[in-house]
Enzyme design. Structure first.
Site, PDB file in Angstrom:
ATOM      1  N   CYS A   1      54.113  44.631  44.426  1.00  0.00           N
ATOM      2  CA  CYS A   1      54.896  43.389  44.324  1.00  0.00           C
ATOM      3  C   CYS A   1      56.236  43.653  43.665  1.00  0.00           C
ATOM      4  O   CYS A   1      57.135  42.814  43.731  1.00  0.00           O
ATOM      5  CB  CYS A   1      54.115  42.352  43.536  1.00  0.00           C
ATOM      6  SG  CYS A   1      53.535  42.992  41.970  1.00  0.00           S
TER       7      CYS A   1
ATOM      8  N   GLU B   1      50.654  34.600  41.056  1.00  0.00           N
ATOM      9  CA  GLU B   1      51.644  35.685  41.020  1.00  0.00           C
ATOM     10  C   GLU B   1      51.850  36.103  42.457  1.00  0.00           C
ATOM     11  O   GLU B   1      50.923  36.598  43.102  1.00  0.00           O
ATOM     12  CB  GLU B   1      51.100  36.854  40.197  1.00  0.00           C
ATOM     13  CG  GLU B   1      51.008  36.567  38.723  1.00  0.00           C
ATOM     14  CD  GLU B   1      52.351  36.291  38.094  1.00  0.00           C
ATOM     15  OE1 GLU B   1      53.360  36.850  38.568  1.00  0.00           O
ATOM     16  OE2 GLU B   1      52.406  35.491  37.145  1.00  0.00           O
TER      17      GLU B   1
HETATM   18  P1  NAP Z   1      46.934  37.663  50.218  1.00  0.00           P
HETATM   19  O1  NAP Z   1      46.871  37.927  51.672  1.00  0.00           O
HETATM   20  O2  NAP Z   1      47.645  36.427  49.791  1.00  0.00           O
HETATM   21  O3  NAP Z   1      45.426  37.647  49.670  1.00  0.00           O
HETATM   22  C1  NAP Z   1      45.053  37.243  48.360  1.00  0.00           C
HETATM   23  C2  NAP Z   1      43.853  36.306  48.412  1.00  0.00           C
HETATM   24  O4  NAP Z   1      44.276  35.012  48.831  1.00  0.00           O
HETATM   25  C3  NAP Z   1      42.777  36.713  49.408  1.00  0.00           C
HETATM   26  O5  NAP Z   1      41.524  36.410  48.859  1.00  0.00           O
HETATM   27  C4  NAP Z   1      43.099  35.860  50.606  1.00  0.00           C
HETATM   28  O6  NAP Z   1      41.976  35.635  51.398  1.00  0.00           O
HETATM   29  C5  NAP Z   1      43.565  34.574  49.965  1.00  0.00           C
HETATM   30  N1  NAP Z   1      44.459  33.804  50.805  1.00  0.00           N
HETATM   31  C6  NAP Z   1      45.543  34.250  51.485  1.00  0.00           C
HETATM   32  N2  NAP Z   1      46.150  33.243  52.127  1.00  0.00           N
HETATM   33  C7  NAP Z   1      45.438  32.133  51.852  1.00  0.00           C
HETATM   34  C8  NAP Z   1      45.582  30.758  52.213  1.00  0.00           C
HETATM   35  N3  NAP Z   1      46.574  30.330  52.990  1.00  0.00           N
HETATM   36  N4  NAP Z   1      44.656  29.908  51.755  1.00  0.00           N
HETATM   37  C9  NAP Z   1      43.658  30.338  50.976  1.00  0.00           C
HETATM   38  N5  NAP Z   1      43.473  31.603  50.585  1.00  0.00           N
HETATM   39  C10 NAP Z   1      44.361  32.492  51.007  1.00  0.00           C
HETATM   40  O7  NAP Z   1      47.633  38.857  49.438  1.00  0.00           O
HETATM   41  P2  NAP Z   1      47.279  40.426  49.532  1.00  0.00           P
HETATM   42  O8  NAP Z   1      47.475  40.887  50.930  1.00  0.00           O
HETATM   43  O9  NAP Z   1      45.991  40.659  48.875  1.00  0.00           O
HETATM   44  O10 NAP Z   1      48.403  41.093  48.609  1.00  0.00           O
HETATM   45  C11 NAP Z   1      49.708  41.350  49.048  1.00  0.00           C
HETATM   46  C12 NAP Z   1      50.682  40.328  48.474  1.00  0.00           C
HETATM   47  O11 NAP Z   1      50.422  40.151  47.095  1.00  0.00           O
HETATM   48  C13 NAP Z   1      52.129  40.755  48.549  1.00  0.00           C
HETATM   49  O12 NAP Z   1      52.914  39.655  48.923  1.00  0.00           O
HETATM   50  C14 NAP Z   1      52.455  41.181  47.130  1.00  0.00           C
HETATM   51  O13 NAP Z   1      53.812  41.094  46.789  1.00  0.00           O
HETATM   52  C15 NAP Z   1      51.610  40.232  46.354  1.00  0.00           C
HETATM   53  N6  NAP Z   1      51.287  40.738  45.018  1.00  0.00           N
HETATM   54  C16 NAP Z   1      51.817  40.122  43.938  1.00  0.00           C
HETATM   55  C17 NAP Z   1      51.575  40.615  42.661  1.00  0.00           C
HETATM   56  C18 NAP Z   1      52.163  39.958  41.457  1.00  0.00           C
HETATM   57  O14 NAP Z   1      51.783  40.317  40.363  1.00  0.00           O
HETATM   58  N7  NAP Z   1      53.063  39.016  41.594  1.00  0.00           N
HETATM   59  C19 NAP Z   1      50.762  41.742  42.502  1.00  0.00           C
HETATM   60  C20 NAP Z   1      50.218  42.338  43.629  1.00  0.00           C
HETATM   61  C21 NAP Z   1      50.493  41.817  44.890  1.00  0.00           C
HETATM   62  P3  NAP Z   1      41.999  36.191  52.942  1.00  0.00           P
HETATM   63  O15 NAP Z   1      42.241  37.663  52.860  1.00  0.00           O
HETATM   64  O16 NAP Z   1      40.689  35.795  53.483  1.00  0.00           O
HETATM   65  O17 NAP Z   1      43.155  35.524  53.599  1.00  0.00           O
END
Ligand code: NAP
Length: 494
Positions: free
Chosen positions: A268, A231
Site C-alpha cells: 500500500c 486502511e
Molecule cells: P481487497 O480486495 O479489498 O480485500 C480485502 C477484504 O475485503 C477481503 O476479505 C475481501 O473479500 C473484502 N472485500 C473486498 N471488496 C469488498 C466489498 N465491495 N464488499 C465487501 N467486502 C469486500 O484488498 P486486497 O486485495 O486484500 O489488498 C490489496 C489492497 O489493499 C490494495 O489496494 C492495497 O493498497 C491495500 N492495502 C492497504 C494497506 C494499508 O495499510 N492502507 C495495507 C495493505 C494493503 P473478497 O476477497 O471476497 O472480495
C-alpha cells in the site's frame, strides 16, 4: 474447501462475543498482555505446515513470509508491552477544589474504555501482519475487545492455522470462551452481516478502496453507526525537487526502481506517482528509471485476481490521452506475473484526468512532468489523501518551497524526506493512515501501539470515591502508569 459462515452462525458468534466482552473488558492490562504474548509465542513456534501453506497460498517467497511472521510476533509483543504501560489509556486526572469560587471544582478523571466486539478484515498482501493475528487483532485485544476475524479468501488455510494458534493461546491464558472467532465468508452478504450486527462495535479493515468504502457505508447505514477503520490504497506521491534532482537523478532512479518493484509492487506504500518539474535532470531521471525497470523481471503476484486487476488497470492507465509508456520489463511474463512498468504524463494531463489519480496495485509508477513550480503546487493541491508522501530535496530546496511543503503535509499521514515510502517501521511514533481515501479516519494509525486507541472511547468519572474508581485512576496509581494529573505528566500517586 472452506464453508462460508451462515447468518445464524454469525448471530451465535456475535452473541457469545457480546457476553464475553463484559467479562474480558474487566481483565487487567497484565492479563490481556499475557494473552497477546502467548499468541506471539505460538506464532513464533508454529506448526510445521504454516510457512509452506502461506507460500502456497500467496506466492510470496520464504524469506518474505518469515520476515513478516517475525514482524507480526514483534507487533504482538510490543503492543502487549504498550498495553501494560498504559499510556494509550490517556488517563487524565483533575482533582477537586472545593474552595474554588464562585463554584467548587469537582474531581474528574478520564480514561479510555473498550468499545466492544471488533470485526477484523485482513488484506491479501500481508497474510500475517495485517491478517488474522495482525495489527488490528492485537490492538483490539489490548484495548479489551473480543475479536471476530473474517479470513481473507486468498489465504484461508493460513488464516485457519493462525486462528488455531490464537484459540490455543486463549485457552492457555484463561481467556473467556468467545474472546476470538474466525469465519470464512466469500459472499459479501455474510461480510455485511458481520458489520451490520448490533453487537459489532467497531471494524478494522485493510484492503482496497472499494472494500473499505463498502464496509464504511454499511456501518453508517446501521441504526447505531459504528467506527470503521479502513486502511485503503494510496499512490504515495514522491516530489523531486530541482536541487536534489540536479545532484542525484540517476541514484534516485535506481533507489525508486527498487521501491516500485519491491514485492511485485504489492504494498500500500508503493510509490505510484513521481512528480517533478520539466528539465534536463528530470529527463535524465526518467531515462535512468526506464533503464532500471527494463532490467527487472516480472514477479508472480499474490493471486490470479490481483494479477488480472493489475494488468487491466495498468492498460487503462497507459491508454489515457497524453500518457506515454517510458519502459516495461524486457522479460516476458509467465502466468499471473506482474510486468514492471513506468509511464509519464504532463502536469496538465494529470490535472484533467481522475483515472491517473487511481492506485494501480502492482509494480507501476507514473512520472508527472510539471511545466513549472506553479503547476507543481497545483498538482499537489489536487491530490487526494495519501498514506505517505515523500520529498526528495536538499535543505535549500526545502527552504525555497514552503508552500509546497505545507501542501504536501496537508494530504499525507507519513511525510518522508530523501528515502522511499515502502517499509513501515513498527514503533510508537509511526503513523500509518492518512486523509480519506487513504483511510476512513485520518486521526488514527493502524501501525504502532497508538492503534490500540481506535478500539476504545473516553469516559470521564466525576465525583467518584477512590475505592470505586478503576485501578488506572486510583490515587495511589497501583498500576504505575503515566497519567496527566492536574496538567502534569507523572507516575506519582496523588
Ligand atoms: P481487497 O480486495 O479489498 O480485500 C480485502 C477484504 O475485503 C477481503 O476479505 C475481501 O473479500 C473484502 N472485500 C473486498 N471488496 C469488498 C466489498 N465491495 N464488499 C465487501 N467486502 C469486500 O484488498 P486486497 O486485495 O486484500 O489488498 C490489496 C489492497 O489493499 C490494495 O489496494 C492495497 O493498497 C491495500 N492495502 C492497504 C494497506 C494499508 O495499510 N492502507 C495495507 C495493505 C494493503 P473478497 O476477497 O471476497 O472480495
Amino acid at each position: 474447501m472452506f464453508k462460508d459462515a451462515t447468518v445464524a452462525e454469525i448471530n451465535t458468534i456475535m452473541e457469545k462475543a457480546w457476553k464475553t466482552f463484559h467479562v474480558y473488558r474487566k481483565f487487567s492490562l497484565k492479563q490481556r498482555a499475557a494473552f497477546m504474548r502467548a499468541i506471539a509465542a505460538g506464532l513464533d513456534n508454529p506448526p510445521d505446515e504454516l510457512i509452506p501453506t502461506v507460500m502456497r497460498e500467496t506466492n510470496l517467497p520464504e524469506a518474505r513470509v518469515r520476515n513478516e511472521k517475525t514482524r507480526t510476533v514483534f507487533q504482538l509483543t510490543s503492543y502487549a508491552d504498550a498495553c501494560e504501560r498504559g499510556e494509550w489509556l490517556e488517563a487524565r486526572i483533575d482533582t477537586a477544589n472545593p474552595e474554588r469560587t464562585p463554584l467548587p471544582k469537582p474531581d474528574i478523571r478520564k480514561m479510555l474504555v473498550p468499545l466492544g466486539p471488533v470485526v477484523v478484515y485482513g488484506a491479501s498482501n500481508f497474510p500475517f501482519a495485517y491478517s488474522t493475528a495482525g495489527g488490528d487483532t492485537a490492538c483490539a485485544l489490548a484495548a479489551g475487545c473480543p475479536v471476530i476475524v473474517k479470513a481473507h479468501p486468498a489465504h484461508p488455510e493460513t488464516s485457519d492455522i493462525v486462528a488455531k494458534i490464537i484459540l490455543k493461546a486463549a485457552a492457555e491464558t484463561g481467556m473467556p470462551d468467545g474472546i476470538f472467532a474466525h469465519v470464512h465468508a466469500t459472499s459479501f452478504e455474510i461480510g455485511k452481516a458481520l458489520v451490520m450486527h448490533p453487537y459489532t462495535k467497531a471494524v478494522g479493515f485493510t484492503g482496497s478502496y472499494t472494500g473499505g468504502r463498502a464496509l464504511f457505508d454499511w456501518a453508517n447505514q446501521r441504526k447505531e453507526p459504528i467506527p470503521v477503520f479502513s486502511e485503503m490504497g494510496s499512490i504515495n506521491p514522491v516530489f523531486l525537487l530541482p536541487g536534489k534532482l540536479e545532484q542525484a537523478a540517476a541514484d534516485i532512479a535506481k533507489m525508486y526502481a527498487g521501491s516500485i518493484t519491491l514485492g511485485v509492487g504489492q504494498f500500500c506504500t508503493n510509490p505510484g506517482l513521481i512528480i517533478g518539474i520539466e528539465s534536463a535532470p528530470l529527463q535524465e531521471f526518467i531515462t535512468a528509471l526506464g533503464n532500471e525497470i527494463r532490467q527487472i523481471a516480472p514477479g508472480t503476484m499474490l493471486h490470479p485476481g490481483i494479477a488480472k486487476t493489475y494488468g487491466e488497470k495498468k492498460s487503462t492507465a497507459l491508454a489515457q490521452e497524453d500518457v506515454t509508456t517510458v519502459a516495461e520489463s524486457a522479460t516476458a511474463p509467465a502466468a499471473n506475473q506482474g510486468v514492471p512498468a513506468i509511464a509519464s504524463a504532463s502536469g496538465k494531463a494529470f490535472l484533467n484526468n481522475p483515472v491517473l489519480h487511481q492506485e494501480v496495485f502492482g509494480p507501476y509508477s507514473l512520472v508527472i512532468r510539471c511545466a513549472d513550480e506553479a503547476e507543481l503546487l497545483k498538482v499537489t493541491q489536487h491530490l487526494e489523501g495519501q498514506l505517505t508522501a515523500t520529498l526528495m530535496a536538499t535543505e535549500q530546496d526545502m527552504l525555497g518551497h514552503d508552500e509546497l511543503v505545507e501542501a504536501v503535509k496537508n494530504i499525507c499521514g507519513r511525510f518522508i524526506l530523501n528515502s522511499v515510502p515502502t517499509g513501515v517501521e513498527v514503533c510508537l511514533a509511526m503513523h500509518h493512515g492518512g486523509p480519506f481515501p487513504a483511510s476512513t479516519d485520518s486521526r488514527f494509525t493502524s501501525v504502532g501501539a497508538d492503534g490500540i486507541k481506535r478500539f476504545a472511547r473516553p469516559v470521564a468519572f466525576q465525583g467518584w470515591p477512590d475505592s470505586l474508581l478503576p485501578e488506572e485512576l486510583k490515587n495511589d496509581n497501583p498500576l504505575g502508569i503515566w497519567r496527566t494529573v492536574n496538567n502534569e505528566v507523572t507516575k506519582k500517586s496523588i
